[in-house]
Design a protein around this motif. Structure first.
Motif, PDB file in Angstrom:
ATOM      1  N   SER A 387       1.556   1.738   0.869  1.00 26.67           N
ATOM      2  CA  SER A 387       2.232   1.274   2.089  1.00 26.67           C
ATOM      3  C   SER A 387       3.198   0.130   1.812  1.00 26.67           C
ATOM      4  N   GLY A 388       2.939  -0.657   0.768  1.00 29.33           N
ATOM      5  CA  GLY A 388       3.834  -1.755   0.441  1.00 29.33           C
ATOM      6  C   GLY A 388       5.047  -1.309  -0.344  1.00 29.33           C
ATOM      7  N   PHE A 389       4.873  -0.331  -1.205  1.00 25.78           N
ATOM      8  CA  PHE A 389       6.011   0.163  -1.982  1.00 25.78           C
ATOM      9  C   PHE A 389       6.921   1.027  -1.101  1.00 25.78           C
ATOM     10  N   TRP A 390       6.318   1.895  -0.329  1.00 26.70           N
ATOM     11  CA  TRP A 390       7.099   2.716   0.615  1.00 26.70           C
ATOM     12  C   TRP A 390       6.886   2.116   2.024  1.00 26.70           C
ATOM     13  N   TRP A 391       7.523   0.969   2.257  1.00 32.29           N
ATOM     14  CA  TRP A 391       7.344   0.233   3.518  1.00 32.29           C
ATOM     15  C   TRP A 391       7.865   1.062   4.683  1.00 32.29           C
ATOM     16  N   PHE A 392       7.054   1.181   5.729  1.00 33.22           N
ATOM     17  CA  PHE A 392       7.391   2.118   6.815  1.00 33.22           C
ATOM     18  C   PHE A 392       8.628   1.684   7.596  1.00 33.22           C
ATOM     19  N   LEU A 393       9.044   0.419   7.529  1.00 33.50           N
ATOM     20  CA  LEU A 393      10.228  -0.047   8.261  1.00 33.50           C
ATOM     21  C   LEU A 393      11.523   0.215   7.487  1.00 33.50           C
ATOM     22  N   CYS A 394      11.398   0.660   6.253  1.00 38.17           N
ATOM     23  CA  CYS A 394      12.585   0.897   5.428  1.00 38.17           C
ATOM     24  C   CYS A 394      13.089   2.319   5.630  1.00 38.17           C
ATOM     25  N   SER A 395      14.413   2.442   5.685  1.00 41.31           N
ATOM     26  CA  SER A 395      15.054   3.762   5.700  1.00 41.31           C
ATOM     27  C   SER A 395      16.025   3.813   4.529  1.00 41.31           C
ATOM     28  N   HIS A 396      16.057   4.956   3.841  1.00 42.05           N
ATOM     29  CA  HIS A 396      16.840   5.032   2.605  1.00 42.05           C
ATOM     30  C   HIS A 396      17.815   6.203   2.670  1.00 42.05           C
ATOM     31  N   THR A 397      19.051   5.903   2.275  1.00 46.09           N
ATOM     32  CA  THR A 397      20.019   6.999   2.103  1.00 46.09           C
ATOM     33  C   THR A 397      19.800   7.667   0.755  1.00 46.09           C
ATOM     34  N   SER A 398      19.357   6.893  -0.209  1.00 45.61           N
ATOM     35  CA  SER A 398      18.998   7.433  -1.523  1.00 45.61           C
ATOM     36  C   SER A 398      17.899   6.544  -2.101  1.00 45.61           C
ATOM     37  N   VAL A 399      17.151   7.087  -3.039  1.00 46.83           N
ATOM     38  CA  VAL A 399      16.036   6.345  -3.627  1.00 46.83           C
ATOM     39  C   VAL A 399      16.244   6.256  -5.132  1.00 46.83           C
ATOM     40  N   PHE A 400      16.605   5.069  -5.592  1.00 50.57           N
ATOM     41  CA  PHE A 400      16.828   4.838  -7.020  1.00 50.57           C
ATOM     42  C   PHE A 400      17.615   5.991  -7.650  1.00 50.57           C
ATOM     43  N   PRO A 401      18.888   6.028  -7.431  1.00 47.04           N
ATOM     44  CA  PRO A 401      19.687   7.192  -7.839  1.00 47.04           C
ATOM     45  C   PRO A 401      19.688   7.466  -9.333  1.00 47.04           C
ATOM     46  N   ARG A 402      19.452   6.426 -10.186  1.00 44.97           N
ATOM     47  CA  ARG A 402      19.466   6.661 -11.630  1.00 44.97           C
ATOM     48  C   ARG A 402      18.168   6.232 -12.325  1.00 44.97           C
ATOM     49  N   LEU A 403      17.178   5.927 -11.570  1.00 44.42           N
ATOM     50  CA  LEU A 403      15.937   5.402 -12.155  1.00 44.42           C
ATOM     51  C   LEU A 403      15.263   6.457 -13.039  1.00 44.42           C
ATOM     52  N   ARG A 404      14.928   6.033 -14.258  1.00 43.61           N
ATOM     53  CA  ARG A 404      14.266   6.927 -15.209  1.00 43.61           C
ATOM     54  C   ARG A 404      12.828   6.487 -15.503  1.00 43.61           C
ATOM     55  N   GLN A 405      12.604   5.166 -15.488  1.00 43.33           N
ATOM     56  CA  GLN A 405      11.280   4.646 -15.818  1.00 43.33           C
ATOM     57  C   GLN A 405      10.806   3.709 -14.719  1.00 43.33           C
ATOM     58  N   LEU A 406       9.583   3.931 -14.246  1.00 42.31           N
ATOM     59  CA  LEU A 406       9.007   3.113 -13.177  1.00 42.31           C
ATOM     60  C   LEU A 406       7.599   2.698 -13.579  1.00 42.31           C
ATOM     61  N   SER A 407       7.335   1.376 -13.596  1.00 38.00           N
ATOM     62  CA  SER A 407       6.013   0.862 -13.924  1.00 38.00           C
ATOM     63  C   SER A 407       5.397   0.220 -12.682  1.00 38.00           C
ATOM     64  N   LEU A 408       4.279   0.780 -12.235  1.00 34.91           N
ATOM     65  CA  LEU A 408       3.508   0.234 -11.123  1.00 34.91           C
ATOM     66  C   LEU A 408       2.117  -0.179 -11.609  1.00 34.91           C
ATOM     67  N   SER A 409       2.023  -0.549 -12.878  1.00 38.26           N
ATOM     68  CA  SER A 409       0.756  -0.922 -13.483  1.00 38.26           C
ATOM     69  C   SER A 409       0.193  -2.191 -12.858  1.00 38.26           C
ATOM     70  N   LYS A 410      -1.116  -2.287 -12.851  1.00 35.87           N
ATOM     71  CA  LYS A 410      -1.827  -3.479 -12.361  1.00 35.87           C
ATOM     72  C   LYS A 410      -1.451  -3.800 -10.917  1.00 35.87           C
ATOM     73  N   ASN A 411      -1.568  -2.811 -10.054  1.00 36.90           N
ATOM     74  CA  ASN A 411      -1.352  -2.988  -8.622  1.00 36.90           C
ATOM     75  C   ASN A 411      -2.552  -2.413  -7.878  1.00 36.90           C
ATOM     76  N   ARG A 412      -2.310  -1.921  -6.656  1.00 38.58           N
ATOM     77  CA  ARG A 412      -3.418  -1.445  -5.828  1.00 38.58           C
ATOM     78  C   ARG A 412      -3.199  -0.025  -5.318  1.00 38.58           C
ATOM     79  N   PHE A 413      -2.542   0.785  -6.070  1.00 39.80           N
ATOM     80  CA  PHE A 413      -2.311   2.176  -5.683  1.00 39.80           C
ATOM     81  C   PHE A 413      -3.597   2.975  -5.856  1.00 39.80           C
ATOM     82  N   SER A 414      -3.752   4.011  -4.998  1.00 36.93           N
ATOM     83  CA  SER A 414      -5.009   4.756  -5.016  1.00 36.93           C
ATOM     84  C   SER A 414      -4.843   6.267  -4.918  1.00 36.93           C
ATOM     85  N   SER A 415      -3.868   6.761  -4.189  1.00 34.49           N
ATOM     86  CA  SER A 415      -3.767   8.197  -3.913  1.00 34.49           C
ATOM     87  C   SER A 415      -2.797   8.873  -4.876  1.00 34.49           C
ATOM     88  N   LEU A 416      -3.348   9.655  -5.805  1.00 31.11           N
ATOM     89  CA  LEU A 416      -2.493  10.325  -6.781  1.00 31.11           C
ATOM     90  C   LEU A 416      -1.660  11.425  -6.130  1.00 31.11           C
TER      91      LEU A 416
END
Length: 827
Positions: A387-416
């Protein structure tokens, strides 16, 4: 506010009231590198720290490679203490109150490459000479000058020099002269105290520098810092690191980093363990934006807003070089979220962004879409969830258009399953790090087709995790995920797999049918594996990197091939992390030292060696057997065995029978000399009663009647076969009657002695039955050898003997005293 500028709240999260000082990561890294550089055997490791020692122990093993005697009470070092340690490569003597080091202290340690004598009470930089030394740490001592001894010019392999003193606030022009021709690539200078003076040109003499770390405060004397930057520019160093640059509440009235604009060689700039306010940050970033720096890092900084509007940074009409920004550990005092007011156009060329250790729990909305060039985003060590990474108040025209590597290590994610679906919005994403979270396998996953790498390490997932991964994955990290078993069926779902990390699980067996033809790197260290099958590694023909250490290996033939034949250049952690756990006699032994005979382990080799040996031995036995007449003795033994077996069978038939003679002798009168001189004396001398036609036939009776009576009243009929025998008419009659009796009464009553060889062509047709009898019947052959004749007589006596000729013979030939041979020759 214009469309070119947006308020971006980057520091959102838990407010940190106290600045947490982290240990120097460079020192930790270099010590780890020194360990890898030096240690090849666990037996060479000696950790004697915290032992209240007052001197270096004298009983150290000659094979000591690593010695740590830190946190003791050792005040001096001399050559006698290390006189036998010729293999010593890593020496750490910190926090010992060390005051003196003899110039010859390390004259007997030619292999020394890492020396850490920091955090002691040395009043002068020690005048030592160690030719192979690569890493030398003299930080945090009490010498009053940075004057380097002349002996340092002999350090032809020195790569890193850390030198600092809390009692040396001055840097003089000639201090570093001995380092002019030494290949020092990394210089760590200072002990965190303010410098009172720096003479221009002091550092400029070290032309080999690539990286410089300055541990000093310049608050209130920024002109001196400008001179330092000028000299560092002359060294052409590419990386600068300033540690504890500002003390708390330092007032910055000038621009100390203005010279960055004229330093074309600087590529990496790090500000670490210091206090920064919003005013300085604006001034500092302006200089960075106008410099050639492309990698900017803030490590463990304490941020404070000293302006009412927070940080304000407006767009500069200048092409920026910065493409990588790191915020690793940010603490702040104020009781409100800090505000960054800046234009995202300033980050238009940013390809790498790390925002770690800040307590972030909500990702700013525009970060997803307003960084068009961003390829790597590291948000590790925060408080983010779905819920914090994909904040419900945010609207996006595009999502990281060139992103290749994303590290979310050592956080509180739960749903694969939720994460996998959201990843489809990032069209170019190739790598995702979800390690150290609370991931659960809560449903089917739908991964992007272009995604190649996934890290799920340090999540409790279990053996079923493979079912939730994509067949397009090329790199998978499942270290410490609770896996207890792997199967080829599960791994076959990843035909493109090149990298597989299964470290720190509970895997006991590597499947022998393992087949991963594209795999290049395999990590199976820290599991419960006792041996590595040859067949398993045969299924990974392209393997280039293997890590299998820290497993409870069984030192037996199962591990022999791995020790003897496997290419050790592929092993990252060989031989240090490979030790025997069982059998107890080898427990703790390094696997590289486990020796066993190849012959005892290789079945094919055993056969190859045993077969020629068996052939040679058999040939030798056969030759001796032949030379010692083994064939004849074997035949005699066979006679004895058959007589013993047949005697048991006929005992009942003979129970009520009685005889007058032990044997009737049928022979030709031309062989009477042998019968009278040899046969009769030998047999009758042994108490046997024999019947012969010359002596025992009843006068006046027909010869045929005499033959019949003698045959029937004798226990055996003994035929002395010779050429004369087959020519005798009466002998033929005797053979006929005796054979008839053998058929009707006693089957084994016939005994044949072959006095001489009888050619087949000399036997008359009337003796055709004799031919078949000699093929089927056992006979004794008269030997010419005197030793064999003794065996012949014993065998014959045993065959004819009975206790009382008037009493039934129950079991003849049972009392044979010696083993005799059986002779069955076909005529």
């Amino acid at each position: 506010m214009s469309t070119q500028s947006t308020n971006v709240v980057l520091l959102i999260g838990t407010i940190v009231i106290i600045s947490l000082m982290k240990p120097d990561c460079t020192a930790v890294t270099e010590e780890y590198n020194g360990f890898k550089l030096c240690v090849t055997s666990r037996r060479g490791i000696k950790d004697l720290s915290h032992r209240n020692l007052t001197d270096v122990p004298s009983n150290l093993s000659n094979n000591t490679q690593y010695l740590d005697i830190s946190y003791n009470l050792i005040q001096s070092l001399n050559g006698a203490q290390f006189s036998r340690l010729f293999q010593l490569c890593f020496l750490k003597v910190t926090h010992c109150g060390l005051q003196e080091i003899s110039p010859t202290a390390f004259s007997h340690t030619p292999a020394l490459k890492f020396l850490n004598i920091s955090h002691n009470n040395l009043h002068v930089i020690p005048d030592i000479s160690v030719k192979q030394l690569k890493i030398l740490d003299l930080g945090n001592n009490l010498f009053t000058s940075y004057r380097i001894p002349e002996s340092f010019q002999n350090f032809s392999h020195l790569d890193l020099l850390s030198i600092g003193s809390t009692a040396a606030p001055l840097v003089s022009y000639s201090d570093f002269d001995p380092l002019m021709n030494v290949p020092v690539h990394h210089l760590v200078l200072g002990a965190g105290i303010p410098w009172k003076n720096y003479e221009s040109g002091s550092l400029a003499k070290i032309k080999s520098l690539q990286k410089v770390s300055i541990r000093a405060s310049f608050c209130g004397n920024f002109r001196m810092f400008e001179k330092v930057l000028v000299d560092l520019n002359m060294t052409k160093a590419k990386s600068l690191r300033f540690i504890a640059f500002f003390p708390d509440n330092c007032q910055v009235n000038s621009d100390p980093f203005e010279n960055l604009r004229t330093m074309p060689f600087i590529q990496n700039l790090t500000i670490e363990n210091t206090w920064i306010n919003s005013s300085f940050m604006e001034m500092f970033l302006k200089n960075v934006w106008l410099s050639s720096v492309y990698d900017l890092s803030f490590v463990n900084i304490t941020y404070n807003e000293d302006t009412p509007d927070g940080f304000q940074f407006h767009t500069l009409n200048h092409t920026i070089s910065v493409s990588s920004v790191t915020f690793n550990g940010i603490n702040h005092y104020q009781y409100k979220y800090p505000t960054f007011n800046m234009s995202f156009e300033a980050f238009s060329r940013l390809t790498y962004l790390k925002f770690s250790g800040t307590g972030m729990n909500i990702l700013p909305c525009r970060v997803m879409s307003a960084l068009p060039s961003l390829e790597t985003l590291d948000l590790s060590d925060n408080l983010l969830s779905e819920s914090g990474f994909w904040w419900f108040l945010c609207s996006h025209t595009s999502v990281f258009p060139r992103l290749r590597q994303l590290s979310l290590s050592k956080n509180r994610f739960s749903s694969l399953s939720f994460i996998s679906q959201k990843m489809n919005e990032m069209k170019t994403l190739e790598s995702l790090d979800l390690s150290f979270n609370s991931i659960s396998l809560d449903g089917d996953c739908s991964w992007p087709a272009g995604m190649k790498e996934l890290n799920l390490g340090n999540n409790n997932l279990g053996n079923s995790v493979f079912q939730y991964l994509s067949s397009n994955f090329e790199r998978i990290d499942l270290s410490k995920t609770g896996i207890t078993a792997i199967t080829q069926e599960a791994l076959s779902c990843f035909p493109k797999l090149t990298y597989l990390k299964l470290s720190s699980n509970s895997i006991r067996v590597i499947p022998a049918d393992l087949s991963l033809p594209t795999l290049l790197s395999l990590y199976i260290d820290q599991n419960a594996i006792t041996s590595i099958p040859r067949e398993a590694l045969g299924g990974v023909p392209k393997i280039q990197t293997l890590s299998a250490g820290s497993n409870p290996f069984v030192c037996s033939c199962d591990s022999h091939w791995f020790v003897a034949d496997f290419n050790k250049s592929l092993l990252l952690d060989w031989p240090l992390n490979y030790t025997c756990s069982t059998p107890p006699s080898f427990a703790g032994l390094q696997l590289s030292e486990f020796k066993t005979s190849e012959l005892s382990c290789e079945t094919g080799l055993q056969i190859a060696v045993a077969l020629p040996v068996i052939i040679v031995i058999s040939a030798a036995i056969g030759l001796v057997f032949y030379k010692c007449d083994g064939v004849w003795y074997t035949k005699m033994l066979w006679v004895w065995i058959r007589m013993k077996r047949r005697g048991k069978k006929c005992s009942n038939l003979m129970k009520n029978a009685s005889f007058s003679y032990h044997a009737f002798i049928s022979y030709s009168h031309q062989d009477s000399d042998w019968v009278d001189s040899q046969l009769l004396p030998s047999m009758e001398g042994a108490g046997l009663s024999l019947c012969t036609h010359e002596r025992d036939f009843v006068p006046g009776e027909w010869i045929i009647d005499n033959i019949i009576n003698c045959v029937e009243s004798s226990y055996k009929t003994l035929f002395v076969l010779s050429r004369h025998f087959v020519q005798s008419e009466w002998c033929n009659y005797e053979l006929f009657f005796a054979q008839h009796r053998a058929i009707s009464v006693q089957r084994d009553s016939l005994v044949f002695i072959l006095l001489e060889p009888i050619p087949t062509d000399c036997i008359p047709k009337k003796f055709l039955r004799l031919r078949s009898i000699l093929r089927e019947q056992t006979y004794l052959e008269w030997p010419n050898n005197e030793r064999k004749q003794q065996v012949f007589w014993r065998s014959l006596k045993s065959m004819l003997h009975m206790a009382d000729k008037s009493v039934a013979l129950k079991d003849v030939a049972l009392a044979i005293s010696d083993k005799v041979a059986l002779l069955t020759d076909d005529l």
